[in-house]
Scaffold this motif. Structure first.
Motif, PDB file in Angstrom:
ATOM      1  N   ALA A   3      57.117   9.051 -20.161  1.00 21.85           N
ATOM      2  CA  ALA A   3      58.064   9.748 -19.291  1.00 21.85           C
ATOM      3  C   ALA A   3      58.742  10.910 -19.998  1.00 21.85           C
ATOM      4  N   ASP A   4      58.917  10.789 -21.317  1.00 23.13           N
ATOM      5  CA  ASP A   4      59.604  11.858 -22.040  1.00 23.13           C
ATOM      6  C   ASP A   4      58.669  12.961 -22.528  1.00 23.13           C
ATOM      7  N   ALA A   5      57.384  12.832 -22.233  1.00 22.91           N
ATOM      8  CA  ALA A   5      56.422  13.863 -22.622  1.00 22.91           C
ATOM      9  C   ALA A   5      56.624  15.103 -21.757  1.00 22.91           C
ATOM     10  N   ASN A   6      56.448  16.261 -22.357  1.00 24.38           N
ATOM     11  CA  ASN A   6      56.490  17.531 -21.636  1.00 24.38           C
ATOM     12  C   ASN A   6      55.066  18.102 -21.635  1.00 24.38           C
ATOM     13  N   PRO A   7      54.260  17.702 -20.661  1.00 20.40           N
ATOM     14  CA  PRO A   7      52.858  18.125 -20.680  1.00 20.40           C
ATOM     15  C   PRO A   7      52.699  19.641 -20.548  1.00 20.40           C
ATOM     16  N   ARG A   8      51.723  20.146 -21.275  1.00 17.97           N
ATOM     17  CA  ARG A   8      51.389  21.571 -21.194  1.00 17.97           C
ATOM     18  C   ARG A   8      49.875  21.703 -21.268  1.00 17.97           C
ATOM     19  N   LEU A   9      49.384  22.743 -20.651  1.00 20.82           N
ATOM     20  CA  LEU A   9      47.953  23.006 -20.673  1.00 20.82           C
ATOM     21  C   LEU A   9      47.511  23.256 -22.111  1.00 20.82           C
ATOM     22  N   SER A  10      46.428  22.635 -22.488  1.00 15.30           N
ATOM     23  CA  SER A  10      45.896  22.809 -23.842  1.00 15.30           C
ATOM     24  C   SER A  10      45.511  24.269 -24.073  1.00 15.30           C
ATOM     25  N   SER A  11      45.689  24.722 -25.300  1.00 14.00           N
ATOM     26  CA  SER A  11      45.338  26.110 -25.641  1.00 14.00           C
ATOM     27  C   SER A  11      43.839  26.372 -25.579  1.00 14.00           C
ATOM     28  N   HIS A  12      43.026  25.324 -25.463  1.00  9.68           N
ATOM     29  CA  HIS A  12      41.575  25.480 -25.366  1.00  9.68           C
ATOM     30  C   HIS A  12      41.107  25.820 -23.958  1.00  9.68           C
ATOM     31  N   PHE A  13      42.033  25.770 -23.009  1.00  8.82           N
ATOM     32  CA  PHE A  13      41.694  26.004 -21.603  1.00  8.82           C
ATOM     33  C   PHE A  13      42.555  27.116 -21.031  1.00  8.82           C
ATOM     34  N   ARG A  14      41.988  27.818 -20.060  1.00  3.56           N
ATOM     35  CA  ARG A  14      42.739  28.816 -19.298  1.00  3.56           C
ATOM     36  C   ARG A  14      42.550  28.495 -17.822  1.00  3.56           C
ATOM     37  N   MET A  15      43.642  28.448 -17.104  1.00  4.21           N
ATOM     38  CA  MET A  15      43.589  28.140 -15.680  1.00  4.21           C
ATOM     39  C   MET A  15      43.694  29.444 -14.898  1.00  4.21           C
ATOM     40  N   ASP A  51      59.722  17.378 -18.358  1.00  2.32           N
ATOM     41  CA  ASP A  51      59.119  16.072 -18.621  1.00  2.32           C
ATOM     42  C   ASP A  51      58.430  15.576 -17.351  1.00  2.32           C
ATOM     43  N   VAL A  52      57.760  14.445 -17.470  1.00  3.87           N
ATOM     44  CA  VAL A  52      56.973  13.921 -16.348  1.00  3.87           C
ATOM     45  C   VAL A  52      57.834  13.637 -15.116  1.00  3.87           C
ATOM     46  N   PRO A  53      58.991  12.976 -15.241  1.00  5.44           N
ATOM     47  CA  PRO A  53      59.806  12.756 -14.041  1.00  5.44           C
ATOM     48  C   PRO A  53      60.223  14.064 -13.348  1.00  5.44           C
ATOM     49  N   ALA A  54      60.534  15.098 -14.118  1.00  5.09           N
ATOM     50  CA  ALA A  54      60.910  16.381 -13.532  1.00  5.09           C
ATOM     51  C   ALA A  54      59.708  17.034 -12.847  1.00  5.09           C
ATOM     52  N   LEU A  55      58.535  16.901 -13.445  1.00  6.17           N
ATOM     53  CA  LEU A  55      57.317  17.430 -12.847  1.00  6.17           C
ATOM     54  C   LEU A  55      57.048  16.741 -11.509  1.00  6.17           C
ATOM     55  N   VAL A  56      57.186  15.419 -11.482  1.00  7.13           N
ATOM     56  CA  VAL A  56      56.987  14.652 -10.246  1.00  7.13           C
ATOM     57  C   VAL A  56      58.017  15.069  -9.204  1.00  7.13           C
ATOM     58  N   ALA A  57      59.258  15.210  -9.614  1.00  2.13           N
ATOM     59  CA  ALA A  57      60.314  15.610  -8.674  1.00  2.13           C
ATOM     60  C   ALA A  57      60.024  16.981  -8.082  1.00  2.13           C
ATOM     61  N   ASP A  58      59.535  17.894  -8.908  1.00  3.71           N
ATOM     62  CA  ASP A  58      59.189  19.231  -8.420  1.00  3.71           C
ATOM     63  C   ASP A  58      58.073  19.160  -7.388  1.00  3.71           C
TER      64      ASP A  58
END
Length: 86
Positions: A3-15, A51-58
Motif C-alpha cells: 500500500a505504501d509503494a509509489n508505483p512508476r513506469l519502469s525506465s525500460h518502457f515508454r507509454m 501510493d496505491v490507495p491514492a492511485l485507486v482513489a483517483d
C-alpha cells in the motif's frame, strides 16, 4: 504491491498512444505491448507521485466507481512481475 509503494513506469518502457493500434502501448527495445483501456488508465497514473490507495482513489473518482482496489492491486502485481512498473 504494498500500500505504501509509489508505483512508476519502469525506465525500460515508454507509454504512448499508437494511432495504428488505436490503443495505448508500452514500447521497449524488443517490441511493444498493446494495452487494454483499463491497463492504460492504471499505468497513466503510475508516475511515482502517489501510493496505491491514492492511485485507486483517483481511478474511482475519475470513473465514478467503487471497489476497484482488488483489481488494481492484481494488475499492479502482474505489471511488477513483467517489470513494467517499479
Amino acid at each position: 504491491m504494498n500500500a505504501d509503494a509509489n508505483p512508476r513506469l519502469s525506465s525500460h518502457f515508454r507509454m504512448q498512444w499508437e494511432d495504428a493500434q488505436q490503443a495505448w502501448v508500452l514500447l521497449y527495445p524488443e517490441g511493444m505491448v498493446k494495452l487494454n483501456a483499463s491497463a492504460a488508465e492504471i499505468l497513466k497514473r503510475c508516475d511515482g507521485s502517489r501510493d496505491v490507495p491514492a492511485l485507486v482513489a483517483d481511478l474511482e473518482t475519475a470513473f465514478d466507481a467503487t471497489g476497484l482496489e482488488p483489481d488494481v492491486r492484481a494488475f499492479l502485481d502482474m505489471a511488477r512481475q513483467q517489470q513494467w512498473v517499479a
